[in-house]
Design a protein around this motif. Structure first.
Motif, PDB file in Angstrom:
ATOM      1  N   ASN A  24      22.991  -9.670  -8.699  1.00 28.09           N
ATOM      2  CA  ASN A  24      23.936 -10.778  -8.901  1.00 28.09           C
ATOM      3  C   ASN A  24      23.936 -11.793  -7.766  1.00 28.09           C
ATOM      4  O   ASN A  24      24.081 -12.987  -7.973  1.00 28.09           O
ATOM      5  CB  ASN A  24      25.336 -10.226  -9.175  1.00 28.09           C
ATOM      6  CG  ASN A  24      25.861  -9.401  -8.015  1.00 28.09           C
ATOM      7  OD1 ASN A  24      25.134  -8.646  -7.382  1.00 28.09           O
ATOM      8  ND2 ASN A  24      27.130  -9.576  -7.715  1.00 28.09           N
ATOM      9  N   LEU A  25      23.811 -11.283  -6.527  1.00 30.92           N
ATOM     10  CA  LEU A  25      23.655 -12.182  -5.363  1.00 30.92           C
ATOM     11  C   LEU A  25      22.478 -11.632  -4.570  1.00 30.92           C
ATOM     12  O   LEU A  25      22.666 -11.056  -3.481  1.00 30.92           O
ATOM     13  CB  LEU A  25      24.936 -12.178  -4.536  1.00 30.92           C
ATOM     14  CG  LEU A  25      26.232 -12.613  -5.251  1.00 30.92           C
ATOM     15  CD1 LEU A  25      27.450 -12.165  -4.471  1.00 30.92           C
ATOM     16  CD2 LEU A  25      26.274 -14.092  -5.484  1.00 30.92           C
TER      17      LEU A  25
ATOM     18  N   LEU B  25      21.939 -12.754  -0.685  1.00 34.76           N
ATOM     19  CA  LEU B  25      23.168 -12.541   0.089  1.00 34.76           C
ATOM     20  C   LEU B  25      23.433 -11.053   0.279  1.00 34.76           C
ATOM     21  O   LEU B  25      23.679 -10.583   1.405  1.00 34.76           O
ATOM     22  CB  LEU B  25      24.345 -13.207  -0.627  1.00 34.76           C
ATOM     23  CG  LEU B  25      25.693 -13.238   0.056  1.00 34.76           C
ATOM     24  CD1 LEU B  25      26.566 -14.357  -0.509  1.00 34.76           C
ATOM     25  CD2 LEU B  25      26.452 -11.933  -0.015  1.00 34.76           C
TER      26      LEU B  25
ATOM     27  N   TRP C  16      23.069  -8.960   3.773  1.00 30.09           N
ATOM     28  CA  TRP C  16      24.362  -8.422   4.225  1.00 30.09           C
ATOM     29  C   TRP C  16      24.163  -7.011   4.775  1.00 30.09           C
ATOM     30  O   TRP C  16      24.948  -6.506   5.583  1.00 30.09           O
ATOM     31  CB  TRP C  16      25.349  -8.442   3.056  1.00 30.09           C
ATOM     32  CG  TRP C  16      26.714  -7.884   3.291  1.00 30.09           C
ATOM     33  CD1 TRP C  16      27.309  -6.875   2.601  1.00 30.09           C
ATOM     34  CD2 TRP C  16      27.685  -8.314   4.254  1.00 30.09           C
ATOM     35  NE1 TRP C  16      28.579  -6.655   3.049  1.00 30.09           N
ATOM     36  CE2 TRP C  16      28.839  -7.515   4.087  1.00 30.09           C
ATOM     37  CE3 TRP C  16      27.693  -9.274   5.257  1.00 30.09           C
ATOM     38  CZ2 TRP C  16      29.984  -7.669   4.865  1.00 30.09           C
ATOM     39  CZ3 TRP C  16      28.833  -9.417   6.028  1.00 30.09           C
ATOM     40  CH2 TRP C  16      29.960  -8.633   5.832  1.00 30.09           C
TER      41      TRP C  16
ATOM     42  N   GLU D  73      28.844   0.212  -1.974  1.00 28.06           N
ATOM     43  CA  GLU D  73      29.780  -0.805  -2.477  1.00 28.06           C
ATOM     44  C   GLU D  73      29.531  -0.906  -3.954  1.00 28.06           C
ATOM     45  O   GLU D  73      28.486  -1.379  -4.386  1.00 28.06           O
ATOM     46  CB  GLU D  73      29.541  -2.136  -1.763  1.00 28.06           C
ATOM     47  CG  GLU D  73      30.740  -3.068  -1.857  1.00 28.06           C
ATOM     48  CD  GLU D  73      30.389  -4.374  -2.515  1.00 28.06           C
ATOM     49  OE1 GLU D  73      29.507  -5.077  -1.984  1.00 28.06           O
ATOM     50  OE2 GLU D  73      31.001  -4.705  -3.555  1.00 28.06           O
TER      51      GLU D  73
ATOM     52  N   CYS E  91      31.009  -8.583  -8.095  1.00 27.72           N
ATOM     53  CA  CYS E  91      31.735  -7.296  -8.052  1.00 27.72           C
ATOM     54  C   CYS E  91      33.189  -7.508  -7.658  1.00 27.72           C
ATOM     55  O   CYS E  91      34.059  -6.731  -8.016  1.00 27.72           O
ATOM     56  CB  CYS E  91      31.044  -6.350  -7.078  1.00 27.72           C
ATOM     57  SG  CYS E  91      30.824  -7.029  -5.441  1.00 27.72           S
ATOM     58  N   LEU E  92      33.444  -8.595  -6.908  1.00 25.88           N
ATOM     59  CA  LEU E  92      34.811  -8.877  -6.458  1.00 25.88           C
ATOM     60  C   LEU E  92      35.575  -9.697  -7.487  1.00 25.88           C
ATOM     61  O   LEU E  92      36.736 -10.053  -7.268  1.00 25.88           O
ATOM     62  CB  LEU E  92      34.747  -9.661  -5.142  1.00 25.88           C
ATOM     63  CG  LEU E  92      33.998  -8.969  -4.004  1.00 25.88           C
ATOM     64  CD1 LEU E  92      33.575  -9.981  -2.961  1.00 25.88           C
ATOM     65  CD2 LEU E  92      34.848  -7.873  -3.413  1.00 25.88           C
TER      66      LEU E  92
ATOM     67  N   PHE F 204      35.047  -4.670   4.944  1.00 25.01           N
ATOM     68  CA  PHE F 204      34.695  -5.030   3.565  1.00 25.01           C
ATOM     69  C   PHE F 204      34.151  -3.806   2.847  1.00 25.01           C
ATOM     70  O   PHE F 204      33.206  -3.173   3.317  1.00 25.01           O
ATOM     71  CB  PHE F 204      33.640  -6.138   3.575  1.00 25.01           C
ATOM     72  CG  PHE F 204      33.252  -6.568   2.204  1.00 25.01           C
ATOM     73  CD1 PHE F 204      32.197  -5.958   1.530  1.00 25.01           C
ATOM     74  CD2 PHE F 204      33.959  -7.561   1.555  1.00 25.01           C
ATOM     75  CE1 PHE F 204      31.853  -6.328   0.248  1.00 25.01           C
ATOM     76  CE2 PHE F 204      33.620  -7.943   0.274  1.00 25.01           C
ATOM     77  CZ  PHE F 204      32.573  -7.333  -0.388  1.00 25.01           C
TER      78      PHE F 204
HETATM   79  O1  LIG Z   1      30.643 -11.635   0.550  1.00 24.63           O
HETATM   80  C1  LIG Z   1      30.053 -10.585   0.811  1.00 24.63           C
HETATM   81  O2  LIG Z   1      29.715 -10.249   1.953  1.00 24.63           O
HETATM   82  C2  LIG Z   1      29.773  -9.651  -0.266  1.00 24.63           C
HETATM   83  O3  LIG Z   1      29.368  -8.549   0.032  1.00 24.63           O
HETATM   84  C3  LIG Z   1      29.941 -10.084  -1.625  1.00 24.63           C
HETATM   85  C4  LIG Z   1      29.858  -9.151  -2.602  1.00 24.63           C
HETATM   86  C5  LIG Z   1      29.817  -9.571  -3.946  1.00 24.63           C
HETATM   87  C6  LIG Z   1      29.502  -8.659  -4.884  1.00 24.63           C
HETATM   88  O4  LIG Z   1      29.236  -8.961  -6.120  1.00 24.63           O
END
Ligand SMILES: O=C(O)C(=O)/C=C/C=C/O
Length: 486
Positions: free
Chosen positions: A155-156, A159, A163, A254, A288-289, A456
């Motif tokens: 999905n990302l 990123l 991360w 996560e 996911c958020l 997080f």
């Molecule tokens: O913003 C972040 O560091 C992150 O881990 C985002 C997670 C999104 C999940 O779909």
């Protein structure tokens, strides 16, 4: 046609002819190229390269040298911004306007985020009194954990991969990354950047493939892997945790969520609408958020619902490069089938479809893409599967509530515990509610506002461990105590 090869020991390594699979663009199902699936041989070579690199030049780097090099990696991603942007948007179909503000900038920033933490992070020290009166000094020492397996989602893609890779390398580890089979491009491209910046061979490795009986399984069960970090579905997290148990490898997970937005009648309505719209529909709901359950205090319910429907009607689906587009397709037809199955289930469970509920007519050129309508439901029971199971699409269910106690119980009535948002102008109520929500991250009058130093991660079925700031140190390093008798 592009070839997405494995990146092992600083070189791109193809797989045998019969282990290539198609990579298609979800905008129109056009063929982007072929991905080279890594078999056991390739995964073994990648893990051994990572192991060897720990004892090579990389193992001699000082923390300051590692940080300087990772800052260079971040700068190089930004220098090649357009290539990463193009690659990410082709793989995912997401609007350029989204990827250019979130995915690529954060993909680079994640390499810088840990430098400050590591530079300012002390280790513990204690003076122990001893019977002879001379005493002893205890000093904590952090050393790299070793070879980190990084399994990341579609999905990302950039990123969520950096991360993990950012702090892993900052702490002196080496990594073997298994990106999603749906989105190989930016992780593969990062190999070029690692070479350009002089990251020693074997420090960053990429193996492509699937989960069971493919690169994912071969990597997470490899005995030379020292720890495993994963972002993705809870069920896969459970399988990875079982693999990690052999040899007692540490895990950082996560996982999924069924996140709630709690909207009180005294909220700033337009702020709450804007934030809830983003949390439900950005990235085609594939975050996911993101929010899939919206609870609105009854006096505001009808107005809030009306505003949300107006804003959903304004979403503009289109190609990533279409400057007007702010809504892309789902990542694949396979995922669209899953989300559409929940759209059908919602009907069976008695939902009122306030807007959406189907597949948009995108015209001949885009008809092959994994397009789907953003959808709002009302009227479902609290125990409906659509209200309880993670869908991971552009859809949410709105339900009125009458009291603070009631909505806290509703929000917590889920096996997940990843994120939540609370919208109210009453500060003490906001904090009081946030304290009682069982989720790793609670936003008040905001959503996806990210401080990379903050803890997080998820609780309950949403994960194990915390990333971000100093919290990553626990996973990415071993902490030793050295006791010196004076
Ligand atoms: O913003 C972040 O560091 C992150 O881990 C985002 C997670 C999104 C999940 O779909």
């Amino acid at each position: 046609m592009q070839e997405f090869k494995n990146f092992i020991n600083g070189e791109y390594v193809g797989s045998s002819e019969d282990r290539r699979f198609e990579n298609r663009c979800p905008v129109d199902n056009s063929l982007i190229g072929y991905v080279h699936e890594a078999g056991q041989r390739e995964v073994d070579a990648a893990v051994k390269a990572a192991k060897a690199a720990l004892k090579g030049p990389w193992g001699q780097f000082t923390q300051a040298q590692r940080i300087a090099l990772l800052n260079r990696v971040a700068d190089r991603i930004n220098e090649r911004f357009e290539e990463f942007l193009e690659a990410e948007c082709r793989d995912t179909g997401k609007p350029r306007s989204l990827a250019s503000h979130i995915d690529i900038p954060r993909g680079a920033a994640n390499f810088k985020a840990f430098s400050e933490t590591l530079n300012n992070q002390s280790t513990e020290g204690f003076r122990l009194d001893t019977p002879d009166g001379r005493g002893a000094i205890n000093v904590g020492q952090r050393t790299p954990k070793g070879v980190i397996a990084v399994v990341c989602p579609w999905n990302l893609p950039l990123l969520l991969m950096t991360w993990k890779v950012g702090p892993a390398l900052a702490c002196g580890n080496t990594v073997v990354v298994k990106p999603s089979e749906d989105t190989p491009a930016t992780t593969t491209l990062l190999g070029e950047v690692m070479n350009e910046c002089g990251v020693p061979a074997g420090v960053f490795n990429v193996v492509h493939g699937f989960g069971p009986n493919s690169a994912g399984e071969f990597l997470t069960t490899h005995p030379l892997v020292d720890a495993i970090t994963f972002t993705g579905e809870t069920r896969t997290g459970e399988i990875i945790m079982q693999a990690a148990s052999v040899g007692l490898r540490n895990i950082s997970l996560e996982c999924g969520g069924k996140n709630a937005a709690i909207v009180f009648a005294d909220c700033d309505l337009e702020k709450a609408v804007e934030g809830t719209m983003r949390s439900a529909f950005v990235n085609c709901g594939q975050v996911c958020l993101g929010t899939e359950r919206v609870y609105v205090e009854r006096p505001l319910f009808e107005r809030f619902l009306a505003r949300m429907k107006e804003e959903v009607a304004r979403l503009k689906p289109g190609r990533p490069e279409d400057a007007q587009a702010n809504f892309g397709p789902l990542v694949s037809h396979q995922h669209r089938d899953k989300v559409l199955s929940y759209y059908e289930l919602a009907r069976q469970e008695g939902a009122k479809v306030e807007i959406g509920g189907g597949v948009p007519d995108m015209g001949e050129a885009l008809s092959g893409g994994a397009w789907i309508e953003p959808t709002i439901w009302t009227g479902l029971a609290d125990d409906a599967r659509v209200v309880r199971e993670e869908i991971f699409g552009p859809c949410c269910h709105l339900r009125p509530f009458d009291s603070e106690e009631e909505v806290i119980a509703l929000a917590n009535d889920t096996p997940y515990g990843l994120a939540a948002s609370v919208w109210t102008e009453n500060g003490s109520r906001a904090l009081r509610v946030a304290e009682q929500i069982e989720a790793g991250t609670v936003w008040i009058n905001s959503w996806f506002l990210r401080d990379l130093r903050a803890a997080f991660g998820g609780m309950k079925h949403s994960g194990i461990g915390r990333e971000g700031g100093v919290h990553g140190l626990e996973f990415y390093t071993e902490l030793k105590n050295i006791c010196i008798k004076l």
